[in-house]
Design an enzyme around this catalytic site. Structure first.
Site, short mmCIF file in Angstrom:
data_model
loop_
_atom_site.label_atom_id
_atom_site.label_comp_id
_atom_site.label_asym_id
_atom_site.label_seq_id
_atom_site.Cartn_x
_atom_site.Cartn_y
_atom_site.Cartn_z
N ASP A 2 -10.08 -27.32 -43.83
CA ASP A 2 -10.45 -27.15 -45.36
C ASP A 2 -11.74 -27.67 -45.68
OD1 ASP A 2 -9.40 -26.33 -47.87
OD2 ASP A 2 -9.35 -28.53 -48.30
N GLU A 29 -11.53 -31.55 -24.44
CA GLU A 29 -10.86 -32.46 -23.58
C GLU A 29 -9.31 -31.77 -23.37
OE1 GLU A 29 -8.39 -36.59 -24.35
OE2 GLU A 29 -10.21 -36.37 -25.23
#
Length: 547
Positions: A209, A259
């Site tokens: 957002d 990752e």
């Protein structure tokens, strides 16, 4: 093992506005168990994933975009156990799950903000937010002239521990949504913890957002046009949005996602709500080490004109796709008037023109290179509910301004699933509670059971379009080549001979390809492209020459 690496590049994601999707408890508010129950419906439609609107603990001043706890589920919507069941069910069906994360601001009931209100000016607790002394003899005026996007000043004054009016705090939206101070390293560290909490629960990524927000100009100076955000309901104030430091955040978040991908080969997606002035600035957010994608709102805001759509598409393909990302197209969402109403004209109300144009726009979007996001109810052809009574409106824009201009309740009315009267299967129970927003009687025409049984419905158009998009190598990721076409018509080729054409006018014209189309948004005789209609053809290469 991944079945499709870089799945996001041409994915079709369905936006689930949780409180309006399906209610499993009978309280009139949709919930996570309702979303889980609706997954087979979404699988049948053919989407690749879902984006869930915020379901975190919240006082609901802005329907969950005022987050009080980023690592839990509001009891309105269920609990973490139900969330885990939803993710597991979606994975079994091959549906990705994206969460809506809100890093620009939190709830005024967030523990850190409550701590800040009780702390002294200049304290570490207040440094997590934007607290500042007011102007004027007694500090009775806000620190600067900025206005909130929801109307009124972007500052509210705090009451100090001794009961006297004190410092002011910044909120670019409602006063119950204080903005985080991202220049404080504590905020970045806290959001990294939040990301890992949800990634560890198996989600596939985040919709971010206000992704062009977070950082404000360090001096918080006055704006030359302080009411621009409120006037446009957009991120216009250059002092409050699109600051260069925000890109550091997206590089860090991307590294976290990478990752996790390195551990199991399952790629996690970051898609940003990015509202910036130009496609070129938009492209900066989707560089190879930042967000994977960002919503391209220019198509949503374009008027129903062939030249306007062509300009928007061309700029996106040049500036955004040129970064190595793919364009993320969108025609509807929970903040915008639905296309059926937006594309209509008052003089032709009741003629079906808005619906015809919305169907044509859908086929155009699904034919464009890149990804596409569908807002719930779009696949049913739902119109905007424009006559909700004042006493049921919940949008903070209405509460702050008293004006119905640009309010968002009309596109958030709960979905109709079945039957002839409200609640249309949305909420269950012998004595069902009323839906949190009233559904009009005419929603019976749009109920999902009726849509699935009518092969001429919006639902079948979307389903057929998604099936072809998944089956045809010409669609999805790639490029397009414009074709010569008469005024008011757009036509382009995808890959090896898939032609899409849209007639933006009302009079029929010659089709760019002879023969019957593979799919059309309305009746489309061979050789003809009727007005307000889009169609797809497989071409043998005899279409009009490329420009």
């Amino acid at each position: 093992m991944l079945s499709k690496y870089h799945w996001w590049r041409d994915a079709v994601i369905y936006q689930v506005y949780v409180r309006s999707f399906l209610d499993s408890t009978g309280d009139g508010i949709g919930d996570l168990a309702g979303v889980r129950a609706g997954l087979p419906y979404l699988k049948k439609l053919g989407v690749d994933g879902i984006w869930l609107s915020p379901f975190y603990p919240s006082p609901q001043h802005d329907h969950g975009y005022d987050v009080a706890d980023y690592c839990d589920v509001d009891p309105l919507f269920g609990d973490l156990a139900e969330f885990d069941l939803l993710v597991a069910a979606a994975r079994r069906l091959g549906i990705k799950v994206l969460l809506d994360i809100v890093p620009n601001h939190c709830s005024s009931e967030h523990p850190w903000f409550e701590e800040a209100l009780n702390a002294e000016p200049g304290s570490a607790a207040r440094a997590r937010f934007h607290f500042a002394d007011g102007r004027g003899a007694d500090g009775e005026e806000p620190p600067n002239n900025w206005h909130s996007m929801f109307g009124g000043p972007a500052w509210s004054r705090a009451t100090e521990a001794d009961g006297r009016p004190g410092q002011w705090y910044l909120h670019m939206f409602a006063s119950e949504q204080p903005d985080w101070n991202w220049r404080n390293p504590e905020i970045g560290a806290e959001f990294e913890r939040i990301l890992r909490f949800w990634l560890d629960r198996g989600i596939d990524g985040f919709r971010i957002d206000v992704a062009a927000g977070l950082y404000k100009h360090p001096e918080l100076p006055d704006s030359d046009d302080p009411e621009a955000d409120a006037r446009t309901r957009d991120s216009v104030n250059p002092l409050a949005w699109n600051q260069p430091e925000v890109h550091r955040v997206w590089r860090q978040w991307r590294s976290i996602c990478e990752e996790y991908t390195a551990r199991d080969g399952r790629e996690r997606l970051l898609v940003g709500e990015v509202s910036v002035p130009t496609a070129r600035e938009h492209a900066l957010y989707v560089r190879s080490d930042e967000l994977h994608q960002a919503f391209f709102f220019d198509l949503l805001s374009a008027p129903w004109e062939a030249d306007a759509f062509r300009k928007v598409i061309s700029e996106a393909m040049q500036d955004i796709a040129g970064t190595g990302s793919t364009v993320t197209w969108v025609l509807n969402n929970h903040d915008q008037v639905r296309t059926v109403t937006r594309y209509g004209e008052p003089a032709t109300e009741g003629s079906g023109l808005g619906a015809a144009r919305a169907r044509a726009a859908a086929l155009l979007m699904l034919a464009l290179p890149g990804a596409a996001y569908i807002y719930q109810g779009e696949e049913l052809g739902l119109p905007e509910v424009v006559d909700l009574p004042d006493d049921v409106l919940t949008d903070p824009i209405f509460r702050r301004t008293g004006s119905r201009a640009r309010i968002r309740d009309g596109c958030r009315v709960p979905l109709p699933w079945s039957g002839q009267a409200s609640p249309f299967g949305f909420t269950s129970g012998a004595e069902s509670a009323k839906p949190w927003l009233p559904q009009p009687e005419y929603f019976a025409e749009y109920a999902t059971d009726r849509a699935l049984s009518d092969t001429r419905s919006f639902w079948h158009l979307y389903r057929d379009g998604l099936q072809l998009r998944a089956a045809l190598p010409q669609l999805g990721e790639g490029t397009l080549r414009w074709l010569d076409s008469p005024p008011g018509v757009l036509a382009f080729v995808r890959g090896d001979g898939l032609v899409c054409a849209v007639n933006f006018g009302t009079a029929p014209t010659s089709a760019p390809v002879s023969g019957t189309p593979l799919l059309s948004s309305g009746p489309c005789p061979a050789g003809v492209l009727p007005g307000s209609t889009a169609a797809w053809w497989m071409s043998d290469g005899t279409e009009s020459p490329a420009l």
